[in-house]
Every structure is written in structure tokens, then in C-alpha cells.
Design a protein around this motif. Structure first.
Motif, PDB file in Angstrom:
ATOM      1  N   MET A 116       0.821  -1.204   0.000  1.00  0.00           N
ATOM      2  CA  MET A 116       0.000   0.000   0.000  1.00  0.00           C
ATOM      3  C   MET A 116       0.854   1.252   0.000  1.00  0.00           C
ATOM      4  N   GLY A 117       0.245   2.324  -0.414  1.00  0.00           N
ATOM      5  CA  GLY A 117       0.888   3.631  -0.384  1.00  0.00           C
ATOM      6  C   GLY A 117      -0.160   4.688  -0.157  1.00  0.00           C
ATOM      7  N   THR A 118       0.181   5.707   0.599  1.00  0.00           N
ATOM      8  CA  THR A 118      -0.793   6.751   0.909  1.00  0.00           C
ATOM      9  C   THR A 118      -0.155   8.127   0.808  1.00  0.00           C
ATOM     10  N   CYS A 119      -0.970   9.105   0.524  1.00  0.00           N
ATOM     11  CA  CYS A 119      -0.517  10.502   0.509  1.00  0.00           C
ATOM     12  C   CYS A 119      -1.692  11.392   0.899  1.00  0.00           C
ATOM     13  N   SER A 185     -13.119  19.892   2.981  1.00  0.00           N
ATOM     14  CA  SER A 185     -13.121  19.724   1.528  1.00  0.00           C
ATOM     15  C   SER A 185     -11.766  19.946   0.872  1.00  0.00           C
ATOM     16  N   HIS A 186     -10.835  20.629   1.533  1.00  0.00           N
ATOM     17  CA  HIS A 186      -9.557  20.948   0.888  1.00  0.00           C
ATOM     18  C   HIS A 186      -8.426  20.019   1.314  1.00  0.00           C
ATOM     19  N   THR A 187      -8.713  19.004   2.113  1.00  0.00           N
ATOM     20  CA  THR A 187      -7.701  18.025   2.504  1.00  0.00           C
ATOM     21  C   THR A 187      -8.204  16.644   2.158  1.00  0.00           C
ATOM     22  N   THR A 188      -7.398  15.888   1.425  1.00  0.00           N
ATOM     23  CA  THR A 188      -7.833  14.576   0.962  1.00  0.00           C
ATOM     24  C   THR A 188      -6.685  13.580   1.035  1.00  0.00           C
ATOM     25  N   GLU A 189      -7.038  12.306   1.157  1.00  0.00           N
ATOM     26  CA  GLU A 189      -6.045  11.237   1.175  1.00  0.00           C
ATOM     27  C   GLU A 189      -6.215  10.361  -0.055  1.00  0.00           C
ATOM     28  N   PHE A 190      -5.107  10.090  -0.742  1.00  0.00           N
ATOM     29  CA  PHE A 190      -5.101   9.118  -1.817  1.00  0.00           C
ATOM     30  C   PHE A 190      -4.445   7.849  -1.290  1.00  0.00           C
ATOM     31  N   PHE A 191      -5.134   6.719  -1.449  1.00  0.00           N
ATOM     32  CA  PHE A 191      -4.686   5.459  -0.876  1.00  0.00           C
ATOM     33  C   PHE A 191      -4.657   4.398  -1.962  1.00  0.00           C
ATOM     34  N   ALA A 192      -3.468   3.859  -2.225  1.00  0.00           N
ATOM     35  CA  ALA A 192      -3.279   2.810  -3.229  1.00  0.00           C
ATOM     36  C   ALA A 192      -2.989   1.500  -2.512  1.00  0.00           C
ATOM     37  N   ILE A 193      -3.630   0.419  -2.965  1.00  0.00           N
ATOM     38  CA  ILE A 193      -3.434  -0.878  -2.328  1.00  0.00           C
ATOM     39  C   ILE A 193      -3.618  -1.982  -3.358  1.00  0.00           C
TER      40      ILE A 193
END
Length: 217
Positions: A116-119, A185-193
Motif C-alpha cells: 500500500m501507499g498513501t498521501c 473539503s480541501h484536505t484529501t487522502e489518496f490510498f493505493a493498495i
């Protein structure tokens, strides 16, 4: 297994769109801890791996910015002895369904582990002048586009780096999601798995795909 963690709120309004390093590390560490506890339980059972793993995060009402991370799956053991554990000596983990897992094995590949990877990133607020300049027009917002693109690329690159540590040949079942959680609304997490894989044997041959037609339509 589960872990509860306090997630600090993002900072005040900003005109830049940087990755939020502290929050990114907190989200990643909490997920990794939940996964490690699940793997430890499987190890105690003498399992070769864990299939149908689900990794979820929920923000609870018993405290502001406190989140629960849950990792759950089914521990499995091979009928015949074999090298199913990964190069770290841990039971493999996979988020594939039972059907997809069987298809993977028949194709000559074995899972090594979930990677996984997150940002977590902050999307900058636009200046008043820029807002007024695009009122009533359908135009691209380049600062938003670039911030989202960078965050996605970082999440994917971190997932690929984990697969490289496992000496994987590829990643299957990969998904890339984004979550706002309760940050605004202006902060988000992208999560790859996804599931990192390796060949079962050097001479494996992928079976020829068969045509399947549904009969209920």
C-alpha cells in the motif's frame, strides 16, 4: 486486528498544495500496525497466509480526530508443504476474493503480501482574483489538477516501493481511492493498495482464457 489512533487536524488556510507529511505518516503507520497484528495472529495459528483481507478506517464519536483502523481476513494453510511465506518470513496477505485467488494460483503466480501507499495532501484555496476570473466559464483549474496528480503519483510510487521490497514481479487487484474523512473539503487522502505477486515456478504457463456467457439474460 484493530488499532485506534488520534489523527491531528490539518492546519489553517494555505495558498500552497504540499503533501501533509505528518498526517500521511500517521495514516500509514496506523494501517501498518493493524496489518502487523493480523499477521501475528495468523502466525500463531501456523497459517501460510491470509486471504480476502479487508482494511478499513472509521472515525469514532468517542473523541475528535480519533480513528479506528481494522484489518480482517481468513487465515489459510496449504495442504502440501511449500514456500508460501514471503521473503520476510511472514504469512502472505491478499485482498483478492476466493475466486480471484484461485485464478491467480492457476495462472502460476503466488501472492507475497498486500502492498500500500498513501498521501494526504492539502488542496490550496484559490485567490479571489482567480475565482472571479473563471466565474461562469468552464476552464481547468491547474493548481488543483497538479496537486491531485502529484498526490496520486506519490501514493502509487509508495505502493510500488513496497512491492519492490518483497521482490515482487507485479501487483494485481490494485485500487486507488481517495478519502476526505473528516478533514474538510480541501484536505484529501489518496490510498493505493494491491497484492504483490511472484511466479510459483520458472516454467509456469498461463492458461488460455475461456469464453463465459451468462445464461440469465
Amino acid at each position: 486486528m484493530t488499532t485506534a489512533r488520534h489523527q491531528p487536524a490539518p492546519g489553517a488556510r494555505s495558498r500552497s498544495s504540499p503533501p501533509l507529511t505528518q498526517l500521511t505518516e500517521a495514516m500509514y503507520h496506523a494501517r501498518d500496525l493493524a496489518m502487523a497484528r493480523m499477521e501475528a495472529e495468523a502466525d500463531q495459528l501456523g497459517a501460510d497466509g491470509i486471504v480476502a483481507v479487508r482494511l478499513a478506517v472509521e472515525f469514532r464519536e468517542f473523541g475528535e480526530h480519533i480513528a479506528e483502523f481494522v484489518a480482517i481476513g481468513t487465515a489459510v494453510k496449504a495442504d502440501e508443504p511449500g514456500q508460501w511465506r514471503n521473503n520476510k518470513g511472514q504469512p502472505f496477505t491478499s485482498d483478492l476474493s476466493g475466486q480471484d485467488f484461485w485464478t491467480l494460483i492457476r495462472a502460476g503466480y503466488a501472492p507475497l503480501g498486500m502492498v500500500m501507499g498513501t498521501c494526504v495532501c492539502h488542496i490550496a484555496h484559490r485567490r479571489i482574483g482567480a475565482l472571479l476570473g473563471t466565474t461562469g466559464r468552464n476552464v481547468e483549474i491547474p493548481e488543483y489538477t497538479q496537486a491531485l496528480y502529484n498526490a496520486r503519483e506519490l501514493a502509487m510510487a509508495r505502493m510500488q516501493a513496497e512491492a519492490k521490497e518483497l521482490n515482487a514481479e507485479g501487483i494485481v487487484g490494485a485500487t486507488l481511492d481517495h478519502h476526505h474523512h473528516n478533514w474538510g473539503s480541501h484536505t484529501t487522502e489518496f490510498f493505493a493498495i494491491g497484492t504483490a505477486i511472484r511466479p510459483l515456478r520458472p516454467d509456469h504457463v498461463i492458461e488460455r482464457p475461456q469464453l463465459v456467457l451468462p445464461l440469465d439474460r
